[in-house]
Design a protein around this motif. Structure first.
Motif, PDB file in Angstrom:
ATOM      1  N   GLY A   1      15.709   3.276   1.622  1.00  0.00           N
ATOM      2  CA  GLY A   1      14.328   2.986   1.980  1.00  0.00           C
ATOM      3  C   GLY A   1      13.918   3.640   3.284  1.00  0.00           C
ATOM      4  N   HIS A   2      12.910   3.078   3.857  1.00  0.00           N
ATOM      5  CA  HIS A   2      12.279   3.737   4.996  1.00  0.00           C
ATOM      6  C   HIS A   2      13.195   3.851   6.210  1.00  0.00           C
ATOM      7  CE1 HIS A   2      11.708  -0.517   5.827  1.00  0.00           C
ATOM      8  NE2 HIS A   2      11.711  -0.171   7.085  1.00  0.00           N
TER       9      HIS A   2
ATOM     10  N   TYR B   1       9.574  10.673   2.038  1.00  0.00           N
ATOM     11  CA  TYR B   1       8.405  10.370   2.846  1.00  0.00           C
ATOM     12  C   TYR B   1       7.998  11.541   3.704  1.00  0.00           C
ATOM     13  CZ  TYR B   1       8.763   5.580   1.429  1.00  0.00           C
ATOM     14  OH  TYR B   1       8.790   4.438   0.688  1.00  0.00           O
TER      15      TYR B   1
ATOM     16  N   SER C   1       1.445   9.565   2.740  1.00  0.00           N
ATOM     17  CA  SER C   1       0.932   8.217   2.531  1.00  0.00           C
ATOM     18  C   SER C   1       1.010   7.341   3.755  1.00  0.00           C
ATOM     19  CB  SER C   1       1.699   7.543   1.399  1.00  0.00           C
ATOM     20  OG  SER C   1       3.047   7.401   1.784  1.00  0.00           O
ATOM     21  N   GLY C   2       1.944   7.591   4.637  1.00  0.00           N
ATOM     22  CA  GLY C   2       2.064   6.705   5.791  1.00  0.00           C
ATOM     23  C   GLY C   2       1.245   7.158   6.970  1.00  0.00           C
ATOM     24  N   ASN C   3       0.530   8.228   6.811  1.00  0.00           N
ATOM     25  CA  ASN C   3      -0.165   8.799   7.967  1.00  0.00           C
ATOM     26  C   ASN C   3      -1.624   8.415   7.963  1.00  0.00           C
ATOM     27  OD1 ASN C   3       2.317  10.004   8.200  1.00  0.00           O
ATOM     28  ND2 ASN C   3       1.653  11.895   7.229  1.00  0.00           N
ATOM     29  N   ARG C   4      -2.136   8.272   9.144  1.00  0.00           N
ATOM     30  CA  ARG C   4      -3.545   7.900   9.241  1.00  0.00           C
ATOM     31  C   ARG C   4      -4.310   8.951  10.017  1.00  0.00           C
ATOM     32  NH1 ARG C   4      -0.988   2.966   9.980  1.00  0.00           N
ATOM     33  NH2 ARG C   4      -0.644   3.448  12.167  1.00  0.00           N
TER      34      ARG C   4
ATOM     35  N   TYR D   1       2.011   9.340  14.325  1.00  0.00           N
ATOM     36  CA  TYR D   1       1.618   9.371  12.912  1.00  0.00           C
ATOM     37  C   TYR D   1       0.324  10.147  12.705  1.00  0.00           C
ATOM     38  CZ  TYR D   1       5.081   5.758  12.249  1.00  0.00           C
ATOM     39  OH  TYR D   1       6.243   5.057  12.222  1.00  0.00           O
TER      40      TYR D   1
ATOM     41  N   GLY E   1       1.953   4.657  -6.707  1.00  0.00           N
ATOM     42  CA  GLY E   1       1.423   3.698  -5.741  1.00  0.00           C
ATOM     43  C   GLY E   1       0.782   4.358  -4.556  1.00  0.00           C
ATOM     44  N   PHE E   2       1.232   5.554  -4.217  1.00  0.00           N
ATOM     45  CA  PHE E   2       0.714   6.190  -2.999  1.00  0.00           C
ATOM     46  C   PHE E   2      -0.661   6.796  -3.223  1.00  0.00           C
ATOM     47  CE2 PHE E   2       4.574   5.399  -0.998  1.00  0.00           C
ATOM     48  CZ  PHE E   2       5.570   5.616  -1.920  1.00  0.00           C
TER      49      PHE E   2
ATOM     50  N   ASN F   1      -2.741   5.633  -5.737  1.00  0.00           N
ATOM     51  CA  ASN F   1      -3.538   4.705  -6.522  1.00  0.00           C
ATOM     52  C   ASN F   1      -3.975   5.356  -7.830  1.00  0.00           C
ATOM     53  OD1 ASN F   1      -4.527   2.184  -6.896  1.00  0.00           O
ATOM     54  ND2 ASN F   1      -6.487   2.593  -5.934  1.00  0.00           N
TER      55      ASN F   1
END
Lengths: 505, 445, 418
Positions: free
Chosen positions: C95-96, C140, C179-182, C193, C303-304, C306
């Motif tokens: 996992g992460h 990731y 997906s984890g980045n904003r 990030y 899931g990433f 949708n």
């Protein structure tokens, strides 16, 4: 969110278009013969009521089997259409012992809602019923999901029909009760709600009786006072039945006066409903048995079990109730102390304890009953027992043995024609006959072509939105934009260790 | 209840604790010790306990070992410990459920399949029973249960042990003082409501008796006068017919039947609390709430109160001592998770309370672990708690506070055979637990 | 006085776990020597030619020493024997916590650093008949470092289990790496990030930039990241395959276009749900395709993004018929019915021949990552990784009754194995 909803509706529309296109293809066959008279030929007939028949013939008239045997011995009516051939294997349809699929939503917000009926919730156009035909399931017991305290009344259906009435085999069949905590509850509060529902029923009935008695007493005294002749009041109701607690004097209350919220509960206590009691973990089993016993419906109770409820098998054997195995076939647990993995083949536990069990594919919608039976064989169950667990036994448990479960004279003409052995991965359901009517032909199965080949037929939109997995409650699987992703492993959820370790506070 | 017990029998069978060497009940066991602690402060040296069928049948200075009996010996023997503040053996979701009320039964949350290794750990720490609670942090918890920790016949010693409540625990911490006080008022108000409910029930019972008597008499009268009344009516009817006027029936009046008080399941149970039939266990830490609680509950002369937590109880020792309110303290070492960050937590609390005359009990803090109880007691002793008092705090006092003093907590003839055998003083952390007997079965050796 | 020590038990948990697997350890080596076995079956599917009807396999010192027909009965009997299966995308990552967060382009790190060999998942995979896996860091990042191949059983050290180090460079296109980045919002511009790609095209941009920088560095001699240049250089020379996660059709296209643009010699598309939608492109590009598990609904949610992608049952057969090298994978499926053997069954259901399905879980994945000299088929000289079946392999009615790994009997077909 709005655009999402619009897309959903759009998807719904295109999905319906697709389905209707498929249905028209199926419907053609449906309208061709409507009198339930048909002859089925097969290179091998698996009757599940004795030896297989080589090169056999099944004659169905008025929806029921009138003759079955080797081709040479059976006289075929001249006016019946013939389906099948030597390449096929005939098999009684699979019976889904318990499912919450095929409904608009499997759960209701009300905790205690036995006055509801899932006939208002079944969606005949649902993909689930189409899938049933594709996988050879011809009788389905649809019940509410486990997100309730006492749920709605269920029904037994056949997977064909444009309306619920056409699908109905047994209406008002069974009531769902759940020992699994409804969302927002824990086991203790769930049990409290269960007990309270019945206590409340009792108080309500006692209240009705008391009120009626008081009124009658007063009326009598008034008549005496006024010098009128007192007429004996007739009892317009029925004495309370059932084997557990009783309310004395219930016969003076006409049944119609009992409000609709309490009436089905009263019927339940009087043993008029089959109960499907859902248990999610071993501790739920003694709770369920206690509630059923105290309130007089243990004899009509069937336990629907998740994987690890096998640990409570002794209690189940003692109570003598049948079970429906709703979880996976194998329970994988890790010992929190040693880290050792332990695998338990669940049906075997029940087999050893002599408990009647049926295998359900509820949690395995992906692969259906044939696959469950095949896996069970691989895991050690004999072929006979594995097949029985998805045909004869569910029929028995549901009380439908007279109509379904095997291919025998007098039963419904529900026959599936397979291209080979039903438990092989290379075999497909080729045709399905339900009560003498051909309702499925793989050649016309548009969606199956899509699933197999990825081909979207012209004039239809691909079915993008699927039923997906069943929701137990109405949460959506949202993936948040998080840096971290959780691989929530199933065992870690069940893992005893993690929850205990934190001290309260 | 019976159904419950027999189900537990069949249900507990496949759990399989790791260290289990089960002996059938009916076995004779003899425990010999150089020091036999019957109750703290009351010892026999040497001493012998004779156990048969899961019960203690004899205690003495010297008894011969009967034939067929298993003999266990050690330096010190005492009664099994009781943890009065625990959530062991319960389904964790029920423990954390803050939406409980007294109608919820902790007995429903007892889950023999959940973490059986924790129960074993507790037994290895010498804890043979515990008071457990669903909704342990809820404003009003479920009805608590006294749970035996072995796999013997019935794990539940007492199904309705107490009602629990918490003050200043379930709500977020930064709450102002008036809100905190109002929690106390709410709790006391509910108990008062229970009391009133019971009174109204009693009143109703009287009234209904009265009314039924009257009505029965009246009915008898009417039956006697019926013939006369009938004749009169016919005469009146004729008269009316002749006259051509409307005939009116005589108006009948009778006293209205008294109305039954509306059923309220919570008030039912709190009524029992108000009348002392059920203990009320309140977890409270801060001084203001504790003071108000003590003041407001003083009016309930039969209420049996137990205080849990009591972090700032030193300000109220007089009231606690005078009313002999059992006070359960968790002598956790510094650094442990606190429930209430605004209060101090000092290991010396237990000792100081006892010296002020308060009845002190020691508990495990409400977690699912009970194995540390002995060590916590030793820590409390090191900080000033009297030795005998510490031992009593985990044996006789919890038993008495929760009405099971006839069954557990001491070594007396007739009690359940929960016996511990050590190779040294039990409060000495270097002592090893040689044997732990629960209901006469050796569950740890 | 018996002293029960839970701690002692925990220390020896390894031993207990292993001994549970290898029941009948005392009875091991019924033949001469400790780990020498003779296996006999009605059908031996070698994945290296025709099946052998009624044959024996002899195993000595962890290697296969003979495979022949006839030979009578052996110590271990089965209906069928296949090579130990190989999964290129197994569900054993941590996992992460094993994802490098400081950069999206990780080259030099090996996935070995982030593996937990004590995880119960290894035992599960082993018992499901998978003896070799390719372990990779979770996807990731755009580039997630170097993957390695190791056995799923044996001593719990990387060195004992290693089949081959650095078998592939792992990469991903699509939505997961972003997906984890904003995007920057409000304050906190220093959060790292924010500086990373947040869209599919950003992911592709980073991919392309890495290769571009490498090629520039090769041409100019000046490099800002020698590790990257070294490793990407190897992929350009064909010395190191690039294993790219590409689920959607557009991801498959992107990956192949990137391959062709930069001249990446060997590429494997993994989790390739929609590779079947671009048959000509996939065929002409010469990529190998590792398919995800089959689902009855065909629908694979992402899931990433949708979103959901579709995999028909026939995809394996269609790709095979075009000559595309295919491998199957069970990914996270470890329950009965979802294991690698079952995936081969579904591929057969979709029309793939038995031999092709067998190859897709044995020799094909082995050759994709160039470990086919040691594993992947039953041939003399290869590692003794064998699976014994109670019936026709891959049928759901068949059970895996025995597993040998490096000649060690880890699941015993004789007597009870539960």
């Amino acid at each position: 969110m709005n655009s999402n909803m619009k897309t959903q509706r759009g998807i719904q529309r295109s999905r319906n278009t697709f389905f209707f296109a498929a249905l028209i293809a199926l419907g053609a066959t449906l309208s061709a013969q409507t009198d339930g008279k048909i002859v089925v030929e097969a290179g091998r007939i698996i009757t599940l009521a004795g030896e297989d028949i080589e090169n056999g013939v099944i004659v169905i008239d008025n929806g029921r089997i009138t003759a079955i045997g080797p081709a040479g011995e059976i006289e075929k009516p001249w006016d019946a259409p013939v389906v099948g051939g030597p390449a096929f294997t005939a098999f009684p349809g699979f019976i889904e012992a318990h499912t919450s699929s095929g409904m608009d939503r499997p759960n209701e917000n009300f905790e205690v809602a036995p006055f509801l009926d899932i006939r208002d919730s079944i969606d005949p156009v649902s993909y689930y019923f189409e899938d049933c035909l594709r996988w050879g399931i011809t009788t389905i017991n649809v019940q509410q999901g486990a997100g309730c305290v006492i749920g709605a009344r269920g029904m037994v259906v056949r997977p064909v029909g444009m309306t619920v009435e056409e699908m109905m085999v047994r209406p008002k069949y069974g009531l769902k009760i759940s020992a699994i905590p409804k969302r927002g509850k824990s086991r203790s509060t769930q049990m409290q709600s269960l007990r309270y529902a019945f206590d409340d029923l009792r108080r309500y009935l006692e209240g009705l009786v008391e009120k009626e008695r008081d009124e009658r007493g007063q009326a009598r005294r008034e008549a005496l006072f006024q010098g009128r002749d007192v007429e004996g009041e007739k009892n317009k109701g029925r004495a309370m039945g059932g084997t557990a607690w009783k309310v004395d004097g219930l016969e003076i209350i006409p049944r119609g006066a009992i409000d609709e919220k309490h009436e089905p509960l009263l019927d339940l206590v009087e043993g008029r409903y089959m109960i499907f009691f859902h248990c999610g973990s071993p501790i739920d089993v003694p709770h369920a048995i206690e509630i059923a016993e105290t309130n007089g419906f243990l004899e009509r109770t069937v336990l629907v079990l998740d994987e690890d409820c096998w640990k409570a098998a002794d209690a189940i054997a003692k109570a003598g109730v049948p079970v429906i195995l709703d979880g996976g076939l194998v329970d994988q647990r890790r010992d929190p102390l040693t880290g050792e993995e332990r695998e338990t083949f669940v049906p075997e536990v029940f087999e050893e304890k002599g408990i009647t069990y049926a295998i359900s594919s509820e949690n395995w919608n992906d692969r259906s009953l044939w696959y469950q039976a095949a896996l069970a064989t691989g895991l050690g169950l004999s072929r006979d027992k594995a097949l029985a667990a998805v045909t004869r036994t569910p029929a028995e448990i549901l009380g439908l043995s007279d109509d379904v479960g095997t291919l025998e004279v007098g039963k419904f003409g529900n026959v599936c024609l397979f291209t080979g052995d039903p438990l092989s991965v290379t075999t497909w359901v080729d045709k399905v006959v339900i009560e003498g009517r051909p309702v499925y032909d793989r050649a016309d199965d548009v969606r199956n072509r899509h699933l197999l080949e990825g081909v979207t037929p012209q004039g239809t939109a691909p079915p993008v939105a699927d039923e997906g997995d069943e929701h137990d409650g109405d949460h959506e699987e949202e993936h948040q934009d998080e840096d971290e992703d959780h691989h929530e492993d199933k065992d870690e959820e069940h893992g005893e260790e993690h929850q205990d370790e934190e001290k309260e506070g | 209840m019976l159904a419950n017990l027999s189900l537990y029998l069949t249900v507990l069978a496949p759990t399989g604790l790791l260290a289990y060497t089960p002996q059938t009940a009916g076995d004779l066991v003899v425990v010999r010790a150089e020091r036999l602690i019957l109750t703290p402060g009351n010892e026999l040296a040497p001493g012998v306990v004779l156990i048969e069928d899961g019960r203690i049948v004899g205690v003495g200075g010297d008894l011969a070992t009967p034939e067929g009996a298993r003999e266990l010996s050690g330096k010190v023997a005492c009664a099994g410990f009781i943890d009065p503040w625990s959530s062991l053996g319960l389904d964790p979701q029920s423990v954390r459920d803050n939406a409980t009320n007294p109608a919820v039964r902790t007995a429903d949350a007892v889950d023999p399949w959940h973490a059986p290794h924790l129960r074993l750990e507790a037994l290895r720490g010498g804890v043979t029973s515990a008071r457990v609670q669903a909704g342990i942090s809820a404003p009003l918890g479920g009805i608590g249960v006294l749970l035996g920790l072995s796999e013997a016949d019935s794990p539940i010693l007492l199904e309705d042990a107490c009602v629990s409540a918490t003050l200043g625990v379930s709500r977020p911490r930064k709450v102002d003082i008036f809100d905190r006080i109002s929690e106390v008022d709410r709790l006391v108000g509910l108990i008062e409501k229970g009391r009133a409910y019971r009174e109204s029930q009693v009143e109703y019972n009287h009234e209904i008796e009265e009314w039924e008597k009257n009505v029965a008499e009246k009915e008898k009268e009417l039956e006697e006068d019926f013939k006369k009344a009938k004749k009169k009516r016919e005469k009146d009817l004729e008269k009316a017919e002749e006259k051509g006027s409307e005939f009116k029936e005589k108006r009948y009046r009778e006293d209205k039947k008294p109305k039954r008080p509306k059923f309220d399941v919570v008030s039912e149970i709190l009524a029992r609390v108000a009348h002392g039939e059920l203990t009320l266990v309140v977890e409270v830490h801060r001084s203001a709430e504790l003071r108000r609680l003590l003041t407001n509950t003083a009016d309930f002369d039969r209420l049996r109160l137990v205080i849990v937590g009591a972090t700032e109880a030193l300000d109220h020792v007089d009231a606690l001592a005078e009313r002999r309110i059992p006070t359960i303290v968790w002598p956790a070492p510094i650094g442990d998770v606190r429930r209430d960050e605004y209060s101090e937590h000092d290991l010396s609390l237990a000792g100081e309370l006892e010296r002020a005359g308060v009845l002190v009990l020691l508990g495990g803090g409400g977690g699912p672990h009970a194995r540390e109880l002995r060590m916590l007691a030793a820590l409390a002793v090191s900080q000033g708690l009297d030795r005998d008092g510490a031992l009593a705090a985990i044996t006789t006092r919890p038993a008495r506070a929760f009405d099971v003093a006839g069954r557990v907590g001491a070594l007396k003839s007739g009690m359940d055979a929960d016996v511990l055998v050590f190779d040294g003083d039990p409060l000495d952390t270097t002592s090893k637990l040689l044997y732990c007997l629960s209901k006469g079965e050796v569950v740890v050796e | 006085m018996k002293e029960l020590s839970i701690r002692a038990l925990q220390r020896s948990a390894t031993t207990i776990a292993l001994s549970v697997l290898a029941t009948g350890v005392a009875g091991q080596g019924a033949d001469d020597g400790k780990d020498d076995w003779t296996l006999h079956a009605q059908h031996i599917y070698t994945a290296a030619g025709d099946a052998i009807e009624g044959g024996t396999v002899r195993v000595e010192n962890g290697k296969i020493v003979s495979v022949r027909s006839g030979g009578g009965s052996g110590a271990l009997e089965a209906f069928a024997i296949t090579p130990g299966m190989i999964d290129l995308t197994p569900g054993i990552d941590m996992g992460h916590v094993s994802v490098e967060q400081s950069t999206e382009a990780v080259f030099g790190q090996s996935a070995a650093l982030g593996l937990d060999l004590f995880s119960y998942r290894w035992d599960r995979i082993l018992k499901s008949g998978v003896t070799t896996v390719m372990a990779s860091a979770p996807d990731y990042n755009v580039f997630s470092g170097l993957s390695l191949c190791l056995k799923t059983g044996g001593e719990k050290t990387i060195s004992a289990r290693l089949v081959k180090q650095d078998v592939a460079l792992r990469a991903a296109v699509g939505t997961q790496p972003s997906s984890g980045n904003r995007p920057p919002r409000g304050s906190e511009p220093l959060n790292f990030y924010f500086r990373r790609p947040t869209t599919r095209m950003g992911v592709e941009w980073l991919f392309r930039k890495s290769y571009y920088d490498t090629i520039s560095a090769q041409q100019s001699g000046d490099s800002d990241n020698r590790v990257r240049d070294d490793i990407l250089g190897k992929t350009l020379l064909g010395q190191l395959p690039l294993a790219v996660k590409a689920m959607a059709t557009q991801d498959v296209r992107t990956a192949i276009f990137l391959k062709e643009e930069f001249g990446i010699q060997r590429m494997i598309l993994t989790h390739a749900v929609e590779a079947w939608r671009e048959p000509e492109l996939v065929q002409r590009s010469g990529v190998g395709v590792c398919l995800p598990p089959f689902r009855a609904s065909g629908r694979h949610p992402d899931g990433f993004a949708n979103d959901a992608y579709f995999l028909p049952l026939q995809a394996a057969k269609d790709l095979f018929d075009l000559g595309v090298p295919i491998a199957l994978s069970a990914q996270d499926g470890s329950e009965a019915g979802s294991r690698l053997g079952n995936q081969a069954g579904f591929a057969i259901r979709g029309g793939l021949s038995f031999e092709a399905a067998l190859a897709a879980v044995t020799i094909q994945p082995a050759s994709m990552v160039a470990i086919d000299e040691t594993v992947g088929s039953i041939e003399v000289g290869k590692d003794a990784d064998l699976v014994l079946w109670s019936g026709m392999p891959f049928e759901p009615t068949s059970q895996i009754i025995g597993v040998l790994l490096d000649g060690q009997l880890v699941v015993d077909p004789r007597g009870d194995s539960e």
